[in-house]
Design a protein around this motif. Structure first.
Motif, short mmCIF file in Angstrom:
data_model
loop_
_atom_site.label_atom_id
_atom_site.label_comp_id
_atom_site.label_asym_id
_atom_site.label_seq_id
_atom_site.Cartn_x
_atom_site.Cartn_y
_atom_site.Cartn_z
N LYS A 2 30.25 -19.27 -5.18
CA LYS A 2 29.13 -19.17 -4.28
C LYS A 2 28.53 -20.55 -4.04
CE LYS A 2 27.74 -14.46 -5.53
NZ LYS A 2 26.64 -13.62 -6.02
N TYR A 3 28.07 -20.77 -2.80
CA TYR A 3 27.53 -22.07 -2.42
C TYR A 3 26.16 -21.92 -1.77
CZ TYR A 3 32.44 -23.41 -2.99
OH TYR A 3 33.69 -23.61 -3.49
N LEU A 4 25.41 -23.02 -1.73
CA LEU A 4 24.15 -23.08 -1.02
C LEU A 4 24.35 -23.85 0.28
CD1 LEU A 4 21.62 -23.87 -3.91
CD2 LEU A 4 22.36 -21.64 -3.04
N LEU A 177 28.22 -29.65 7.25
CA LEU A 177 26.81 -29.31 7.48
C LEU A 177 26.63 -27.99 8.22
CD1 LEU A 177 25.50 -32.86 8.46
CD2 LEU A 177 24.88 -31.57 6.40
N THR A 178 27.61 -27.61 9.01
CA THR A 178 27.44 -26.41 9.84
C THR A 178 28.20 -25.18 9.34
OG1 THR A 178 29.24 -27.16 11.30
CG2 THR A 178 26.99 -27.75 11.93
N GLU A 179 29.20 -25.35 8.48
CA GLU A 179 30.02 -24.22 8.07
C GLU A 179 29.74 -23.71 6.65
OE1 GLU A 179 34.20 -24.86 8.69
OE2 GLU A 179 33.91 -25.68 10.70
N THR A 184 29.52 -18.43 2.42
CA THR A 184 30.83 -19.06 2.18
C THR A 184 31.39 -18.65 0.83
OG1 THR A 184 30.18 -20.99 3.51
CG2 THR A 184 32.06 -21.26 2.01
N ARG A 185 32.58 -18.15 0.82
CA ARG A 185 33.26 -17.81 -0.44
C ARG A 185 34.52 -18.64 -0.62
NH1 ARG A 185 29.07 -16.41 -0.97
NH2 ARG A 185 28.17 -14.40 -1.56
N GLU A 186 35.10 -19.06 0.49
CA GLU A 186 36.31 -19.90 0.43
C GLU A 186 36.15 -21.04 1.42
OE1 GLU A 186 41.17 -19.52 0.88
OE2 GLU A 186 39.93 -17.71 0.69
N VAL A 187 36.15 -22.26 0.91
CA VAL A 187 35.95 -23.44 1.75
C VAL A 187 37.27 -23.80 2.44
CG1 VAL A 187 35.26 -25.87 1.78
CG2 VAL A 187 34.19 -24.26 0.17
N PRO A 188 37.24 -24.12 3.74
CA PRO A 188 38.45 -24.50 4.46
C PRO A 188 39.20 -25.63 3.77
CG PRO A 188 36.65 -24.17 6.00
CD PRO A 188 36.06 -24.08 4.63
N GLU A 189 40.51 -25.55 3.78
CA GLU A 189 41.35 -26.53 3.10
C GLU A 189 41.13 -27.94 3.63
OE1 GLU A 189 45.43 -25.46 3.24
OE2 GLU A 189 45.15 -23.54 2.21
N GLU A 190 40.87 -28.07 4.94
CA GLU A 190 40.68 -29.39 5.53
C GLU A 190 39.50 -30.12 4.90
OE1 GLU A 190 41.37 -26.22 6.94
OE2 GLU A 190 40.26 -26.67 8.79
N LEU A 191 38.46 -29.38 4.53
CA LEU A 191 37.30 -30.01 3.91
C LEU A 191 37.60 -30.40 2.47
CD1 LEU A 191 34.33 -27.79 5.22
CD2 LEU A 191 35.37 -29.81 6.25
N VAL A 201 30.93 -30.67 -1.39
CA VAL A 201 31.03 -29.20 -1.46
C VAL A 201 30.76 -28.73 -2.88
CG1 VAL A 201 32.60 -27.23 -1.31
CG2 VAL A 201 32.60 -28.95 0.50
N ASN A 202 31.37 -29.38 -3.86
CA ASN A 202 31.19 -28.99 -5.25
C ASN A 202 29.73 -29.09 -5.69
OD1 ASN A 202 33.92 -28.46 -5.52
ND2 ASN A 202 34.40 -30.47 -6.36
#
Length: 286
Positions: A2-4, A177-179, A184-191, A201-202
């Motif tokens: 989980k992320y903020l 900043l926008t996604e 969000t449960r899974e961050v895009p691989e590109e990031l 992200v971490n």
């Protein structure tokens, strides 16, 4: 995982106010720097104190820093747009520029000030682009520039990554900043493939924050919601002048009406008090 959301006060300052390498990467990606002007080191400066204004005291998050050449950088996350915001940005950037030297010192010592403003609302609907760069240029010959102040505004809601591929790091940071948010449960691989963005992200993982910090994070979004209500309510009633001076100078009956509407929405008395300036006991009686 989980992320903020990185746009909140707590997270924005955690990421860009505590990690020089990350704010340096963000600045190099979003500022109009030419080859050889890249930032290679950063020293943090005290953040500017935002004036006590019930309508605007929580929606501005800023980080300030300078490099070894003396260039200063102001990074602001603006959650709510208002007509006076551009003037405030110009005022703060000018103030930072003037404060570089004392009386009697040579003007040659002055270094440029860059103000990067990330805005979470659309304020130029008639313009297609999301990136707005202001500087002092000759009216007839735009290649003639007076160095000193550089103002950059980014409309985050306008940004769509599939239409901008020429500036990789700019796209990655704007996607960050926008996604990334609470959903969000899974961050895009590109990031995650980029070391700097991955680190940022971490830093947003919920597990990295205390219960007290998470409570403050939730309160931040509650207050932003209230400020939007205040702004929209005041705007509908033609109170532009009153908003510029602060709701504390507004009419008492107007604040009472706003407080009543917020109570109906279930907003806590404490937050209503902070945003309207009314005492909690007075709010209880409304």
């Amino acid at each position: 995982m989980k992320y903020l959301d990185p746009k909140a006060d707590l997270t924005f300052k955690r990421v860009f106010g505590e990690h020089p390498d990350l704010v340096m990467s963000l600045l190099n990606a979003l500022l109009p720097l030419t080859a050889g002007q890249e930032i290679t080191d950063i020293e943090y400066l005290p953040s500017e104190m935002v004036p006590e204004n019930p309508l605007r005291k929580n929606s501005i998050v800023d980080v300030r820093c300078k490099d070894k050449t003396g260039r200063q950088f102001i990074v602001e996350m603006q959650m709510i747009w208002s007509p006076e915001f551009k003037q405030r940005v110009l005022f703060n950037a000018s103030k930072a520029y003037v404060r570089q030297i004392n009386a009697g010192e040579q003007y040659e010592l002055l270094q440029p000030v860059y103000s990067l403003n990330l805005v979470n609302e659309v304020f130029e609907p008639e313009l297609k682009g999301y990136y707005h760069h202001y500087q002092m240029v000759h009216v007839e010959n735009s290649d003639k520039v007076i160095d000193g102040l550089q103002l950059i505004f980014v409309e985050l809601p306008k940004f769509t990554p599939h239409t901008y591929s020429e500036k990789k790091m700019q796209v990655l940071w704007l996607r960050y900043l926008t996604e990334i948010n609470e959903q969000t449960r899974e961050v895009p691989e590109e990031l995650m493939a980029n070391p700097e963005v991955k680190k940022a992200v971490n830093a947003l993982e919920v597990s990295a924050f205390t219960d007290a910090q998470l409570a403050g994070y939730e309160k931040f979004w509650d207050i932003i919601s209230v400020e939007k209500t205040l702004y929209n309510s005041a705007e509908r009633r033609g109170m532009a002048q009153g908003m510029a001076q602060g709701m504390a100078q507004g009419k008492a009956e107007e604040r009472h009406l706003i407080a009543i509407n917020l109570k109906k929405q279930g907003v806590s008395f404490e937050i209503i008090s902070q945003c309207t300036g009314l005492p909690v006991k007075e709010i209880e009686l409304l």
